[in-house]
Design a protein around this motif. Sequence first.
Motif, short mmCIF file in Angstrom:
data_model
loop_
_atom_site.label_atom_id
_atom_site.label_comp_id
_atom_site.label_asym_id
_atom_site.label_seq_id
_atom_site.Cartn_x
_atom_site.Cartn_y
_atom_site.Cartn_z
N PRO A 13 0.81 -1.22 0.00
CA PRO A 13 0.00 0.00 0.00
C PRO A 13 0.85 1.28 0.00
O PRO A 13 2.05 1.22 0.29
CB PRO A 13 -0.81 -0.09 1.31
CG PRO A 13 -0.48 -1.38 1.93
CD PRO A 13 0.65 -2.01 1.21
N ASN A 14 0.22 2.40 -0.26
CA ASN A 14 0.92 3.69 -0.20
C ASN A 14 1.55 3.85 1.17
O ASN A 14 0.92 3.54 2.17
CB ASN A 14 -0.06 4.85 -0.43
CG ASN A 14 -0.62 4.82 -1.84
OD1 ASN A 14 -1.74 4.42 -2.06
ND2 ASN A 14 0.17 5.20 -2.79
N GLY A 15 2.80 4.32 1.16
CA GLY A 15 3.49 4.55 2.43
C GLY A 15 4.07 3.29 3.05
O GLY A 15 4.55 3.32 4.19
N ALA A 16 4.08 2.18 2.30
CA ALA A 16 4.57 0.90 2.86
C ALA A 16 6.09 0.87 3.01
O ALA A 16 6.63 0.01 3.70
CB ALA A 16 4.12 -0.26 1.97
N GLY A 17 6.78 1.80 2.32
CA GLY A 17 8.24 1.84 2.44
C GLY A 17 8.97 1.40 1.17
O GLY A 17 10.20 1.26 1.17
N LYS A 18 8.23 1.25 0.07
CA LYS A 18 8.83 0.71 -1.16
C LYS A 18 9.91 1.65 -1.72
O LYS A 18 11.02 1.22 -2.02
CB LYS A 18 7.74 0.46 -2.21
CG LYS A 18 6.62 -0.44 -1.70
CD LYS A 18 5.52 -0.64 -2.74
CE LYS A 18 4.78 0.61 -3.16
NZ LYS A 18 3.95 1.21 -2.07
N THR A 19 9.54 2.94 -1.88
CA THR A 19 10.51 3.88 -2.45
C THR A 19 11.69 4.08 -1.50
O THR A 19 12.84 4.20 -1.94
CB THR A 19 9.83 5.23 -2.78
OG1 THR A 19 8.84 4.98 -3.78
CG2 THR A 19 10.81 6.25 -3.30
N THR A 20 11.42 4.09 -0.21
CA THR A 20 12.52 4.24 0.76
C THR A 20 13.48 3.04 0.64
O THR A 20 14.71 3.20 0.70
CB THR A 20 11.98 4.36 2.19
OG1 THR A 20 11.04 5.45 2.23
CG2 THR A 20 13.08 4.63 3.20
N LEU A 21 12.92 1.84 0.44
CA LEU A 21 13.78 0.66 0.24
C LEU A 21 14.65 0.86 -1.01
O LEU A 21 15.86 0.60 -0.98
CB LEU A 21 12.90 -0.59 0.10
CG LEU A 21 13.64 -1.89 -0.19
CD1 LEU A 21 14.54 -2.28 0.99
CD2 LEU A 21 12.66 -3.03 -0.49
N GLU B 172 5.59 -1.53 -8.20
CA GLU B 172 4.48 -1.34 -9.12
C GLU B 172 3.14 -1.54 -8.45
O GLU B 172 2.96 -2.49 -7.68
CB GLU B 172 4.65 -2.32 -10.30
CG GLU B 172 3.83 -1.99 -11.51
CD GLU B 172 4.03 -0.54 -11.95
OE1 GLU B 172 3.05 0.22 -11.78
OE2 GLU B 172 5.12 -0.15 -12.41
N HIS B 173 2.21 -0.60 -8.73
CA HIS B 173 0.84 -0.77 -8.25
C HIS B 173 -0.04 -1.42 -9.31
O HIS B 173 -1.12 -1.89 -9.00
CB HIS B 173 0.23 0.59 -7.89
CG HIS B 173 0.71 1.16 -6.58
ND1 HIS B 173 0.45 0.58 -5.38
CD2 HIS B 173 1.45 2.26 -6.31
CE1 HIS B 173 0.99 1.30 -4.41
NE2 HIS B 173 1.62 2.32 -4.94
N VAL B 174 0.40 -1.37 -10.58
CA VAL B 174 -0.43 -1.93 -11.66
C VAL B 174 -0.25 -3.45 -11.66
O VAL B 174 0.72 -3.99 -12.21
CB VAL B 174 -0.04 -1.32 -13.03
CG1 VAL B 174 -0.90 -1.92 -14.15
CG2 VAL B 174 -0.19 0.20 -12.99
N1 LIG Z 1 12.12 12.06 3.21
C1 LIG Z 1 11.15 11.68 4.07
N2 LIG Z 1 10.95 12.34 5.23
C2 LIG Z 1 10.00 11.96 6.11
N3 LIG Z 1 9.20 10.88 5.91
C3 LIG Z 1 9.36 10.18 4.78
C4 LIG Z 1 10.33 10.53 3.81
N4 LIG Z 1 10.26 9.64 2.78
C5 LIG Z 1 9.29 8.78 3.09
N5 LIG Z 1 8.74 9.09 4.30
C6 LIG Z 1 7.67 8.35 4.99
O1 LIG Z 1 8.09 6.98 5.05
C7 LIG Z 1 7.00 6.11 4.80
C8 LIG Z 1 7.31 5.24 3.59
O2 LIG Z 1 7.29 6.05 2.44
P1 LIG Z 1 7.65 5.49 0.99
O3 LIG Z 1 7.60 6.65 0.04
O4 LIG Z 1 8.88 4.70 1.04
O5 LIG Z 1 6.40 4.52 0.72
P2 LIG Z 1 5.94 3.84 -0.63
O6 LIG Z 1 5.59 2.44 -0.30
O7 LIG Z 1 6.94 4.05 -1.70
O8 LIG Z 1 4.61 4.65 -0.97
P3 LIG Z 1 3.90 4.99 -2.39
O9 LIG Z 1 3.31 3.72 -2.91
O10 LIG Z 1 2.86 5.98 -1.99
O11 LIG Z 1 4.95 5.56 -3.28
C9 LIG Z 1 5.76 7.00 4.61
O12 LIG Z 1 5.10 7.09 5.84
C10 LIG Z 1 6.37 8.34 4.20
O13 LIG Z 1 5.53 9.40 4.58
#
Ligand SMILES: Nc1ncnc2c1ncn2[C@@H]1O[C@H](COP(=O)(O)OP(=O)(O)OP(=O)(O)O)[C@@H](O)[C@H]1O
Length: 247
Positions: free
Chosen positions: A38-46, A195-197
């Motif tokens: 889901p959105n905010g799961a941490g994918k982009t941070t990973l 990917e969400h699709v």
């Molecule tokens: N630079 C940042 N500073 C503070 N919080 C952050 C930062 N980057 C991400 N977060 C938080 O870390 C969590 C994970 O975010 P992330 O963008 O990794 O999720 P995601 O799975 O990629 O979401 P999406 O599908 O919406 O892209 C979220 O709660 C987001 O708000």
Amino acid sequence: MSALLEVRGVAKRFRGLLAVDHVSLTVNDGEIFAVIGPNGAGKTTLFNLIAGVYAPEAGEIAFAGERIDGAAPDAICRRGLARTFQIVRPFPHLSVLDNAIVGALLHEHDVDKARAAAGDVLRRLELWDKRAQKAGSLTLPDRKRLEVARALATHPRLLLLDEVMAGLRPTETDRMVAVLKDLNRHENMTIVLIEHVMRAVMALANRIHVLHHGATIAEGPPEVVTRDPRVIESYLGQADHAVGALG
Ligand SMILES: Nc1ncnc2c1ncn2[C@@H]1O[C@H](COP(=O)(O)OP(=O)(O)OP(=O)(O)O)[C@@H](O)[C@H]1O
């Protein structure tokens, strides 16, 4: 199959929020591996941890058998790990060809050779006819393809793709899926995609890794993961995703 990317227990916190909670995964050479959640799961941070945007607070990351955690993004890219960004970021005032050349110059210092390599990549991504156009004037599907082209021009062994299907129509998604399949089959390109699709995930991925609140909740082949009750509850149960995954 040998491991190309190994992520072991990585963690990253933002002001107390554990965005990536001790995640481990292994991507094998030649595999297409999807990260969903889901959105905010941490994918982009990973992805940002793998690509060197952030150093992990815990854990290790190895690429082709060598530690890369804590290394700078350009050093990681030079080793053969390229990524695209969720928000596409070509240089808008440069032509499509010049954007690809910028990528190619990472490895190739001879400008003519970089130009030739960039041309090969643009033909593969079906952008050659648009090579003289300014990147900023491209349509979204073309910008997405240029983003992949720029990453590919750096001559990677592993491509990290962050939502390259987002906003594409079904026919454009199918085109992108075909390009990625072709790269994987004919160039043995290892691909990790966020990917969400789900239609694209199901068409491409050998294995799927599912994150929820920063932590892993499932990993395995698509047909197993999409039947996992926790995955259905936390992610696929949301109407948008269920249609593509299960239809
Ligand atoms: N630079 C940042 N500073 C503070 N919080 C952050 C930062 N980057 C991400 N977060 C938080 O870390 C969590 C994970 O975010 P992330 O963008 O990794 O999720 P995601 O799975 O990629 O979401 P999406 O599908 O919406 O892209 C979220 O709660 C987001 O708000």
